[in-house]
Design an enzyme around this catalytic site. Structure first.
Site, mmCIF file in Angstrom:
data_model
loop_
_atom_site.group_PDB
_atom_site.id
_atom_site.type_symbol
_atom_site.label_atom_id
_atom_site.label_comp_id
_atom_site.label_asym_id
_atom_site.label_seq_id
_atom_site.Cartn_x
_atom_site.Cartn_y
_atom_site.Cartn_z
ATOM 1 N N LYS A 95 -11.213 -6.078 7.847
ATOM 2 C CA LYS A 95 -9.609 -6.443 8.979
ATOM 3 C C LYS A 95 -10.517 -7.005 10.243
ATOM 4 O O LYS A 95 -10.181 -6.782 11.401
ATOM 5 C CB LYS A 95 -8.750 -5.420 9.506
ATOM 6 C CG LYS A 95 -8.300 -4.597 8.249
ATOM 7 C CD LYS A 95 -6.896 -3.950 8.533
ATOM 8 C CE LYS A 95 -5.975 -3.014 7.756
ATOM 9 N NZ LYS A 95 -6.860 -1.793 7.444
ATOM 10 N N TYR A 117 4.164 6.542 2.286
ATOM 11 C CA TYR A 117 3.832 5.932 1.148
ATOM 12 C C TYR A 117 5.369 6.029 0.427
ATOM 13 O O TYR A 117 6.018 6.051 0.823
ATOM 14 C CB TYR A 117 3.527 7.598 0.186
ATOM 15 C CG TYR A 117 2.375 7.508 0.945
ATOM 16 C CD1 TYR A 117 1.066 6.850 0.735
ATOM 17 C CD2 TYR A 117 1.782 9.011 1.576
ATOM 18 C CE1 TYR A 117 -0.732 6.966 0.405
ATOM 19 C CE2 TYR A 117 0.441 9.024 2.195
ATOM 20 C CZ TYR A 117 -0.250 8.511 1.497
ATOM 21 O OH TYR A 117 -1.777 8.752 2.153
ATOM 22 N N ASP A 133 -12.182 6.289 0.470
ATOM 23 C CA ASP A 133 -12.984 6.793 1.550
ATOM 24 C C ASP A 133 -13.219 7.996 2.194
ATOM 25 O O ASP A 133 -13.435 8.580 3.075
ATOM 26 C CB ASP A 133 -11.191 6.510 3.181
ATOM 27 C CG ASP A 133 -10.586 4.809 2.252
ATOM 28 O OD1 ASP A 133 -11.638 3.744 2.563
ATOM 29 O OD2 ASP A 133 -8.649 4.611 2.933
HETATM 30 O O1 6AU Z 1 -3.461 5.792 0.382
HETATM 31 P P1 6AU Z 1 -4.538 6.449 1.112
HETATM 32 O O2 6AU Z 1 -3.331 6.682 2.802
HETATM 33 O O3 6AU Z 1 -5.677 7.221 1.598
HETATM 34 O O4 6AU Z 1 -5.116 5.407 2.091
HETATM 35 C C1 6AU Z 1 -5.081 3.624 2.083
HETATM 36 C C2 6AU Z 1 -6.021 2.438 2.216
HETATM 37 C C3 6AU Z 1 -6.414 3.358 4.040
HETATM 38 C C4 6AU Z 1 -6.219 1.991 4.864
HETATM 39 O O5 6AU Z 1 -7.133 1.494 5.598
HETATM 40 C C5 6AU Z 1 -5.579 1.028 3.843
HETATM 41 O O6 6AU Z 1 -5.448 1.257 2.921
HETATM 42 N N1 6AU Z 1 -4.105 0.543 4.434
HETATM 43 C C6 6AU Z 1 -4.106 -0.911 4.455
HETATM 44 C C7 6AU Z 1 -5.145 -2.158 3.990
HETATM 45 C C8 6AU Z 1 -5.726 -2.021 2.845
HETATM 46 O O7 6AU Z 1 -5.318 -2.668 4.392
HETATM 47 C C9 6AU Z 1 -2.997 -1.747 5.125
HETATM 48 C C10 6AU Z 1 -2.259 -0.841 5.238
HETATM 49 O O8 6AU Z 1 -0.693 -1.598 5.434
HETATM 50 N N2 6AU Z 1 -2.292 0.353 5.204
HETATM 51 C C11 6AU Z 1 -3.478 0.881 4.776
HETATM 52 O O9 6AU Z 1 -3.001 2.320 4.818
HETATM 53 O O10 6AU Z 1 -7.902 2.844 3.854
#
Ligand code: 6AU
Length: 452
Positions: free
Chosen positions: A288, A404, A233
């Protein structure tokens, strides 16, 4: 402790450089631990990372203008590695005096314009090897500015040797070892508390769906021994390209948010597509989609991003019903594209309910283009893939709403297939080392979940 330090401690244990029991040390004292780092030099990557840590230490200490010398024999590989990596002159200390020629104990001195030397050794137990070497540097009129050792296992610092700095203390290793054991214990407890049947391997599931991407990803995970999707990201596509060219070989999916990119460029996108073919990973645009059908089509195929031209995977929120996925089913390229449905979310306060999730599953079953779900657990059968975001070893959330869970929790207890890791990799000190760490944790958790 950063991921590089974590990695070295992990390799020390895995390469049998650390043992517990009753041992007599070189100085005659008894110890419950045995440390011999010789096996580490089998791995060039380990030497390189140790040299990087030495470099950081030297910078921190502001030591400059020295030659480097590894104490024979164990310190030599690191001193030479450092000399090459950081363009630093080195001299060579012999273990025994030469019997011919100039009878030198130190080679490389002739014409040397440096006055200071930095010593490198692998382990310090009492400091006797360092002390014995000092006389030779004194004779050669080189001032020893200090010593860096990989592991300091001194029971007490007698103060005999000055300026000894270490990358690790024995306590660090012991602490890491108990953390590792506790983790294994936790995994075993989680496993035994689980009553379900063991999971089918990725390989055994190939063919359970006609969706080509489903089968491709299962085979790819087996081939790469990786179930890691990295969420890059970043806001720069150039940076994403650069990082992917290094970590691409270790991951199965790269997840992007193209709408946060500030330097978007279609040519660069094509280069990432080429990279994905060369290094074998899949591109997932986390867009999404959730609009009315006609807008979805424009968002997918048009606009400045033309997502359909480069994304293998895209995902959908079904809040507006199944119209988007109906359309996607007609326009996607089944050869190398598929859709994922968001069935559960990781963040605090989301509005997903059991009923909504069940409706998403039912819609998923009706469309051939759907290869799996974004979910926090395995919510349907083996004919779908379950991709889980919100993954981190530390398990603390971010400052906002993200929550997390560990790779072990996701893969062993919750039975999902692919871990999606974002900032726990991208914001770590070393993106490469963290990628390797999550790859290993993901894969070992998957193997453990098969063993029940
Ligand atoms: O590990 P992070 O927290 O830095 O990033 C998590 C990534 C981000 C969110 O847009 C995505 O996962 N995400 C999604 C997705 C993949 O659709 C769904 C969700 O429930 N939670 C989430 O964090 O890019």
């Amino acid at each position: 402790m950063d991921s590089r330090q974590h990695y070295i401690l992990q390799r020390i244990i895995e390469l049998n450089c650390f043992k517990e029991g009753k041992f007599t040390l070189k100085n005659g004292s008894e110890s419950n631990y045995y440390i011999n780092l010789r096996n580490l030099i089998r791995e060039p990557e380990v030497i390189k990372v140790i040299c990087e840590l030495i470099y950081d230490k030297i910078n921190f200490l502001s030591w400059k203008d020295f030659v480097i010398c590894g104490l024979p024999y164990a310190g030599i590989p690191y001193a030479q590695g450092y000399s090459i990596l950081y363009n630093t002159p080195s001299v060579f200390l012999r273990k025994e005096q030469k019997k011919h020629g100039m009878n030198n104990m130190i080679d490389g001195l002739e014409g040397l314009d440096k006055k200071k030397v930095l010593l490198i050794d692998d382990v310090i137990t009492s400091g006797s090897s360092i002390q014995e070497s000092l006389v030779h540097f004194e004779k050669a009129k080189l001032e020893v500015i200090g010593t860096i050792v990989i592991m300091d296992r001194r029971i007490e610092n007698t103060g005999l040797i000055e300026n000894v700095n270490s990358l690790f203390k024995l306590e660090d290793l012991l602490q890491y070892n108990s953390y590792r054991k506790a983790n294994l214990l936790q995994e075993t407890q989680l496993l035994s508390s689980k009553t379900e049947e063991s999971r089918k391997s990725y390989g055994e599931r190939v063919g359970l769906s006609n969706n080509k991407m489903f089968n491709f990803l299962l085979n790819l995970m087996e081939e790469k021994k990786s179930n890691l999707a990295v969420s890059l990201d970043y806001t720069s596509l150039k940076q994403i390209y650069k990082i992917l060219s290094v970590i691409g070989e270790h991951i199965v999916i790269v997840k992007l948010h193209m709408d946060i990119i500030e330097d978007f460029d279609m040519d660069l996108c094509s280069q990432i597509v080429k990279l994905s073919k060369d290094l074998k990973f899949v591109i997932f645009e986390d867009r999404k989609f959730s609009e009315i059908g006609s807008i979805f089509q424009k968002q997918y195929q048009g606009g400045m991003y033309r997502i359909s031209e480069w994304a293998n995977l895209v995902n959908f929120h079904l809040i507006s019903g199944d119209s988007n996925i109906q359309l996607f089913d007609k326009i996607y390229n089944p050869k190398d594209q598929a859709g994922l449905l968001v069935a559960q979310m990781s963040n605090k306060g989301n509005l997903f309910s059991k009923d909504y999730t069940n409706q998403v599953i039912e819609i998923g079953k009706r469309f051939a283009s759907v290869c799996g779900f974004i979910s926090q657990e395995k919510i349907a059968g083996d004919g779908f893939l379950y991709l889980t975001p919100g993954i981190g070893i530390a398990k603390e959330g971010d400052a906002l709403d993200q929550q997390y869970k560990s790779p072990q929790q996701a893969l062993i207890v919750d039975g999902t297939d692919i871990i999606i890791v974002g900032r726990n990799i991208t914001q770590s000190k070393s993106v490469v080392k963290s990628t390797l760490l999550y790859k290993e944790l993901g894969w070992s958790s998957y193997l453990l979940s098969l063993r029940r």
